[in-house]
Scaffold this motif. Structure first.
Motif, PDB file in Angstrom:
ATOM      1  N   LEU A 252       0.821  -1.207   0.000  1.00  8.22           N
ATOM      2  CA  LEU A 252       0.000   0.000   0.000  1.00  8.22           C
ATOM      3  C   LEU A 252       0.856   1.258   0.000  1.00  8.22           C
ATOM      4  CD1 LEU A 252      -2.701  -1.269   2.503  1.00  8.22           C
ATOM      5  CD2 LEU A 252      -2.997  -0.961   0.036  1.00  8.22           C
ATOM      6  N   GLU A 253       2.011   1.216   0.653  1.00 11.03           N
ATOM      7  CA  GLU A 253       2.924   2.362   0.599  1.00 11.03           C
ATOM      8  C   GLU A 253       3.428   2.574  -0.831  1.00 11.03           C
ATOM      9  OE1 GLU A 253       5.977   1.566   3.441  1.00 11.03           O
ATOM     10  OE2 GLU A 253       4.797   2.278   5.154  1.00 11.03           O
ATOM     11  N   PHE A 254       3.746   1.472  -1.518  1.00  9.77           N
ATOM     12  CA  PHE A 254       4.195   1.548  -2.907  1.00  9.77           C
ATOM     13  C   PHE A 254       3.109   2.140  -3.798  1.00  9.77           C
ATOM     14  CE2 PHE A 254       4.708  -1.268  -6.883  1.00  9.77           C
ATOM     15  CZ  PHE A 254       5.450  -0.297  -7.554  1.00  9.77           C
ATOM     16  N   MET A 255       1.935   1.608  -3.677  1.00  7.06           N
ATOM     17  CA  MET A 255       0.831   2.080  -4.505  1.00  7.06           C
ATOM     18  C   MET A 255       0.503   3.542  -4.198  1.00  7.06           C
ATOM     19  SD  MET A 255      -2.878   0.254  -4.942  1.00  7.06           S
ATOM     20  CE  MET A 255      -4.193   1.014  -5.883  1.00  7.06           C
ATOM     21  N   GLY A 256       0.498   3.892  -2.906  1.00 11.48           N
ATOM     22  CA  GLY A 256       0.200   5.275  -2.520  1.00 11.48           C
ATOM     23  C   GLY A 256       1.225   6.257  -3.050  1.00 11.48           C
ATOM     24  N   ARG A 257       2.493   5.872  -3.053  1.00  9.89           N
ATOM     25  CA  ARG A 257       3.537   6.747  -3.572  1.00  9.89           C
ATOM     26  C   ARG A 257       3.329   7.033  -5.054  1.00  9.89           C
ATOM     27  NH1 ARG A 257       8.303   5.352  -6.029  1.00  9.89           N
ATOM     28  NH2 ARG A 257       8.271   3.205  -5.255  1.00  9.89           N
ATOM     29  N   LEU A 258       2.998   5.981  -5.817  1.00  7.32           N
ATOM     30  CA  LEU A 258       2.786   6.188  -7.250  1.00  7.32           C
ATOM     31  C   LEU A 258       1.502   6.963  -7.549  1.00  7.32           C
ATOM     32  CD1 LEU A 258       4.036   2.912  -8.952  1.00  7.32           C
ATOM     33  CD2 LEU A 258       5.256   5.001  -8.394  1.00  7.32           C
ATOM     34  N   LEU A 259       0.500   6.788  -6.728  1.00  6.49           N
ATOM     35  CA  LEU A 259      -0.718   7.588  -6.902  1.00  6.49           C
ATOM     36  C   LEU A 259      -0.406   9.070  -6.750  1.00  6.49           C
ATOM     37  CD1 LEU A 259      -3.299   5.443  -4.885  1.00  6.49           C
ATOM     38  CD2 LEU A 259      -3.291   5.794  -7.358  1.00  6.49           C
ATOM     39  N   ASP A 260       0.437   9.398  -5.784  1.00 10.08           N
ATOM     40  CA  ASP A 260       0.779  10.797  -5.551  1.00 10.08           C
ATOM     41  C   ASP A 260       1.714  11.344  -6.625  1.00 10.08           C
ATOM     42  OD1 ASP A 260      -0.761  10.826  -3.245  1.00 10.08           O
ATOM     43  OD2 ASP A 260       0.915  10.284  -1.947  1.00 10.08           O
ATOM     44  N   GLU A 261       2.624  10.514  -7.112  1.00  7.64           N
ATOM     45  CA  GLU A 261       3.593  10.990  -8.102  1.00  7.64           C
ATOM     46  C   GLU A 261       3.021  11.021  -9.520  1.00  7.64           C
ATOM     47  OE1 GLU A 261       7.117   8.658  -7.787  1.00  7.64           O
ATOM     48  OE2 GLU A 261       7.530   9.261  -5.719  1.00  7.64           O
ATOM     49  N   GLU A 262       2.264   9.995  -9.878  1.00 15.51           N
ATOM     50  CA  GLU A 262       1.762   9.881 -11.248  1.00 15.51           C
ATOM     51  C   GLU A 262       0.414  10.552 -11.456  1.00 15.51           C
ATOM     52  OE1 GLU A 262       3.085   8.575 -13.944  1.00 15.51           O
ATOM     53  OE2 GLU A 262       4.890   7.601 -13.170  1.00 15.51           O
ATOM     54  N   LYS A 263      -0.368  10.657 -10.376  1.00 19.82           N
ATOM     55  CA  LYS A 263      -1.693  11.282 -10.430  1.00 19.82           C
ATOM     56  C   LYS A 263      -2.551  10.730 -11.573  1.00 19.82           C
ATOM     57  CE  LYS A 263      -0.390  15.556  -8.106  1.00 19.82           C
ATOM     58  NZ  LYS A 263       0.812  14.960  -7.495  1.00 19.82           N
ATOM     59  N   PRO A 264      -2.830   9.432 -11.564  1.00 18.19           N
ATOM     60  CA  PRO A 264      -3.657   8.845 -12.625  1.00 18.19           C
ATOM     61  C   PRO A 264      -5.093   9.364 -12.569  1.00 18.19           C
ATOM     62  CG  PRO A 264      -3.364   7.280 -10.844  1.00 18.19           C
ATOM     63  CD  PRO A 264      -2.469   8.436 -10.531  1.00 18.19           C
ATOM     64  N   ASP A 265      -5.748   9.327 -13.716  1.00 14.80           N
ATOM     65  CA  ASP A 265      -7.152   9.738 -13.797  1.00 14.80           C
ATOM     66  C   ASP A 265      -8.092   8.577 -13.489  1.00 14.80           C
ATOM     67  OD1 ASP A 265      -6.794  12.535 -14.913  1.00 14.80           O
ATOM     68  OD2 ASP A 265      -5.682  11.345 -16.382  1.00 14.80           O
ATOM     69  N   LEU A 266      -7.585   7.349 -13.639  1.00 21.95           N
ATOM     70  CA  LEU A 266      -8.370   6.144 -13.387  1.00 21.95           C
ATOM     71  C   LEU A 266      -7.412   5.040 -12.963  1.00 21.95           C
ATOM     72  CD1 LEU A 266     -11.109   4.500 -13.686  1.00 21.95           C
ATOM     73  CD2 LEU A 266     -10.308   3.937 -15.999  1.00 21.95           C
ATOM     74  N   VAL A 267      -7.829   4.244 -12.003  1.00 20.47           N
ATOM     75  CA  VAL A 267      -7.058   3.067 -11.598  1.00 20.47           C
ATOM     76  C   VAL A 267      -7.858   1.823 -11.936  1.00 20.47           C
ATOM     77  CG1 VAL A 267      -6.078   1.781  -9.660  1.00 20.47           C
ATOM     78  CG2 VAL A 267      -5.790   4.269  -9.780  1.00 20.47           C
ATOM     79  N   VAL A 268      -7.226   0.888 -12.648  1.00 16.26           N
ATOM     80  CA  VAL A 268      -7.824  -0.410 -12.931  1.00 16.26           C
ATOM     81  C   VAL A 268      -7.132  -1.439 -12.045  1.00 16.26           C
ATOM     82  CG1 VAL A 268      -8.159  -2.236 -14.631  1.00 16.26           C
ATOM     83  CG2 VAL A 268      -8.450   0.163 -15.298  1.00 16.26           C
ATOM     84  N   LEU A 269      -7.901  -2.090 -11.200  1.00 14.50           N
ATOM     85  CA  LEU A 269      -7.393  -3.164 -10.350  1.00 14.50           C
ATOM     86  C   LEU A 269      -7.765  -4.471 -11.038  1.00 14.50           C
ATOM     87  CD1 LEU A 269      -8.825  -1.073  -7.661  1.00 14.50           C
ATOM     88  CD2 LEU A 269      -6.549  -1.953  -7.226  1.00 14.50           C
ATOM     89  N   SER A 270      -6.744  -5.130 -11.616  1.00 15.95           N
ATOM     90  CA  SER A 270      -7.041  -6.190 -12.581  1.00 15.95           C
ATOM     91  C   SER A 270      -6.997  -7.600 -11.997  1.00 15.95           C
ATOM     92  CB  SER A 270      -6.080  -6.082 -13.780  1.00 15.95           C
ATOM     93  OG  SER A 270      -4.731  -6.150 -13.367  1.00 15.95           O
ATOM     94  N   GLY A 271      -7.455  -7.760 -10.765  1.00 15.66           N
ATOM     95  CA  GLY A 271      -7.645  -9.094 -10.214  1.00 15.66           C
ATOM     96  C   GLY A 271      -6.657  -9.484  -9.145  1.00 15.66           C
ATOM     97  N   ASP A 272      -7.113 -10.393  -8.268  1.00 21.85           N
ATOM     98  CA  ASP A 272      -6.341 -10.839  -7.101  1.00 21.85           C
ATOM     99  C   ASP A 272      -5.982  -9.662  -6.206  1.00 21.85           C
ATOM    100  OD1 ASP A 272      -6.593 -13.425  -7.927  1.00 21.85           O
ATOM    101  OD2 ASP A 272      -4.497 -13.729  -8.425  1.00 21.85           O
ATOM    102  N   GLN A 273      -6.948  -8.777  -6.005  1.00 15.19           N
ATOM    103  CA  GLN A 273      -6.782  -7.742  -4.987  1.00 15.19           C
ATOM    104  C   GLN A 273      -6.727  -8.385  -3.605  1.00 15.19           C
ATOM    105  OE1 GLN A 273      -7.614  -6.547  -8.420  1.00 15.19           O
ATOM    106  NE2 GLN A 273      -9.672  -6.820  -7.568  1.00 15.19           N
ATOM    107  N   VAL A 274      -7.526  -9.446  -3.425  1.00 14.00           N
ATOM    108  CA  VAL A 274      -7.620 -10.141  -2.138  1.00 14.00           C
ATOM    109  C   VAL A 274      -6.891 -11.475  -2.239  1.00 14.00           C
ATOM    110  CG1 VAL A 274      -9.202 -11.174  -0.461  1.00 14.00           C
ATOM    111  CG2 VAL A 274      -9.822  -9.027  -1.606  1.00 14.00           C
TER     112      VAL A 274
END
Length: 544
Positions: A252-274
């Motif tokens: 989650l730290e990795f993902m959060g860092r990229l969300l802040d740096e890249e600022k995507p308009d949409l995130v696709v979570l493509s399976g096996d989130q859980v």
């Protein structure tokens, strides 16, 4: 079901198979196994006020013991507070509600909830008609006898249970109580924590994705997060220096860092989130990735992998939960089509245009082969799903032609198509492991090409992270087939020091161009890995 019970009993050696079967069949109110725990969607009751909350405990080996209270008075939150791990005991939270119009001067409405060993009223200034009362498991309720309390935004109107030291609740109006219930459990996974909602529910925010005023749109594809209930344990973490590693924390730290740096308009979570095997409460795992996106106000779309529903909750329950969250664009899709999560997302053109500039198709690739004798391994997209896709794409063409620039179509699934195995395709990126595509080819690649879809991107094989160019009969570029690469530390890595990564699609509608690259969790953190233009002028291109 019987095989599961026998296997679990053999592994634990805590009870005989006979005892477990007696408990299971004679007292089905208990969730004996974590795999039998289903995601609970707390009921919303507009016009009802909560007047009491309590915890009941009972014995699983005593068939005369019960965790049920009068259902005409109490609603039980259908989550065993021991998550099925208590082979002797079970416990449940119960909530008492009453119609607001029926409240009398003697009724007390819950206005606050906390957990602890000490009386929270100590040192507080007394308020007439308001007092703290004790309930089992360290639960304390502040109740008010004032008639107007039920109408106040401070009144508690719903209660839920989440698990793990890192539990969060991203829903509007909900707040975690912080301290876990005082139960006889060990390990942070089994920390049962209460979340409460004040006031009445509000409709979740559902933004319409739109191309930016600069003509740009960026998609982040996060694949294979493999989140657990609780912080989880890392697998194949890099660097392999023996340092303590909490899987979900690092993911989650990795993902959060990229969300802040890249600022995507949409995130696709493509399976096996859980990560089903380590998520006895799937809701707690889902809320962790959702919280990252909701607090940043980023729309997201999800599909399922083969592991999401291996634990506590079936696909339909998980999708119902995800659909209810703010900023979620996820949909279950048509009921009569195989799978859960066959749908599309339209991205509108810039400004106030009502025309679609970009269409994103998402489909459920299921899990394991239904015909192991003939086709070992994984399942495949079914005919009615492909028919639905073809009909939907054809039906949208007329509206898409109204867009004055080049309209583009993309697709995301979890399990790779058989064509990913073709080593004669040009590819860029690392091909580290065998392609675990289904043994049966149901023809989805051809359907994508026929419909003019430019790229399909998948997850599933964590250490593969390439984009392969599939060609048509004339050897012209026809379709890019990309892997995102695994992002989560709860899933395997291995294969020669694989670093977790996330793929991006940077879309420029001014030029009808798509540029793709990856960002890694460790090493050169700012680098764009294997950057390449895969679409230009609205056409699939080979840029090298």
């Amino acid at each position: 079901m019987t095989r599961r019970i026998v296997r679990t009993a053999t592994q634990l050696g805590a009870l005989t198979v006979f005892t477990i079967l007696v408990v299971f069949f004679l007292d089905n109110q208990f969730r004996v196994l974590p795999s039998a725990i289903h995601t609970y969607l707390p009921a919303h009751h507009p016009g009802l006020a909560i007047t009491d909350i309590t915890v009941t405990k009972c014995s699983k080996v005593n068939v005369f013991s019960s965790c049920k209270l009068d259902p005409n008075v109490w609603q039980r939150v259908e989550k065993d507070l021991y998550l099925g791990s208590g082979w002797v005991s079970a416990a449940y939270l119960h909530v008492k509600r009453k119609e607001e119009k029926d409240l009398t001067a003697d009724d007390q409405v819950v206005v606050d909830v906390t957990v602890g060993r000490l009386d929270p009223s100590t040192g507080e200034k007394e308020v007439e008609g308001v007092k703290w009362v004790s309930r089992p498991a360290g639960l304390w309720l502040k109740r008010s006898a004032k008639r107007h309390a039920s109408d106040s935004n401070s009144a508690v109107t719903a209660v839920d249970v989440l698990f793990g030291a890192d539990a969060v609740d991203p829903r509007d109006g909900w707040q975690m109580t912080g301290t876990p219930l005082l139960l006889e459990t060990s390990g942070e996974v089994l920390e049962a924590r209460l979340s409460v909602r004040r006031g009445h529910p509000v409709a979740p925010t559902k933004p319409q994705p739109r191309i930016g005023e600069n003509g740009k749109f960026k998609i982040m594809q996060a694949a294979d997060l493999h989140l657990s209930t609780g912080t989880g344990h890392c697998r194949d973490a890099m660097p392999a220096d023996g340092s303590p590693c909490e899987a979900d924390t690092r993911t989650l730290e990795f993902m959060g860092r990229l969300l802040d740096e890249e600022k995507p308009d949409l995130v696709v979570l493509s399976g096996d989130q859980v990560n089903g095997d380590t998520a006895p409460d799937a809701q707690s795992a889902i809320f962790k990735f959702a919280e990252l996106l909701i607090k940043r106000k980023i729309p997201f779309a999800t599909i399922f992998g083969n592991h999401d529903d291996e634990g506590s909750s079936p696909r339909a329950d998980q999708m119902a939960l995800i659909e209810s969250l703010p900023y979620s664009l996820s949909r279950a899709g048509p009921e009569l089509i195989d799978g859960v999560g066959n749908y599309y997302v339209e991205v509108l053109a810039r400004g106030s245009s009502k025309h679609s500039a970009l269409t994103i198709y998402l489909l459920d690739t299921h899990a394991y082969s239904p015909d192991e004798r003939n086709f070992k391994g994984y399942d495949w997209l079914k005919k009615n799903q492909i028919d639905w896709f073809r009909e939907t794409a054809e039906g949208l063409k007329k509206a898409h032609k109204e867009y004055t620039h080049v309209h583009m179509d993309l697709s995301f699934i979890h399990i790779p198509l058989p064509e990913f195995r073709d080593e004669s395709n040009y590819y860029k990126g690392a091909w580290r492991e065998g392609v675990t595509a289904p043994g049966f080819n149901s023809g989805f690649r051809d359907a994508l090409v026929e419909a003019g879809v430019l790229l399909v991107s998948v997850g599933h094989d964590h250490a593969n992270e390439y984009c392969a160019l599939s060609r048509n009969e004339k050897a012209d570029p026809a379709l890019w087939m990309c892997y995102a690469g695994g992002a989560g530390f709860g899933g395997y890595g291995g294969y020669g020091g694989y670093h977790r990564r996330i793929r991006f699609f940077d879309i420029d509608m001014n030029e009808a161009r798509i540029n793709t690259y990856k960002r890694v969790e460790y090493g050169d953190l700012a680098a764009r890995v294997d950057e390449q233009i895969i679409v230009d002028g609205g056409r699939v291109v080979h840029s090298e």
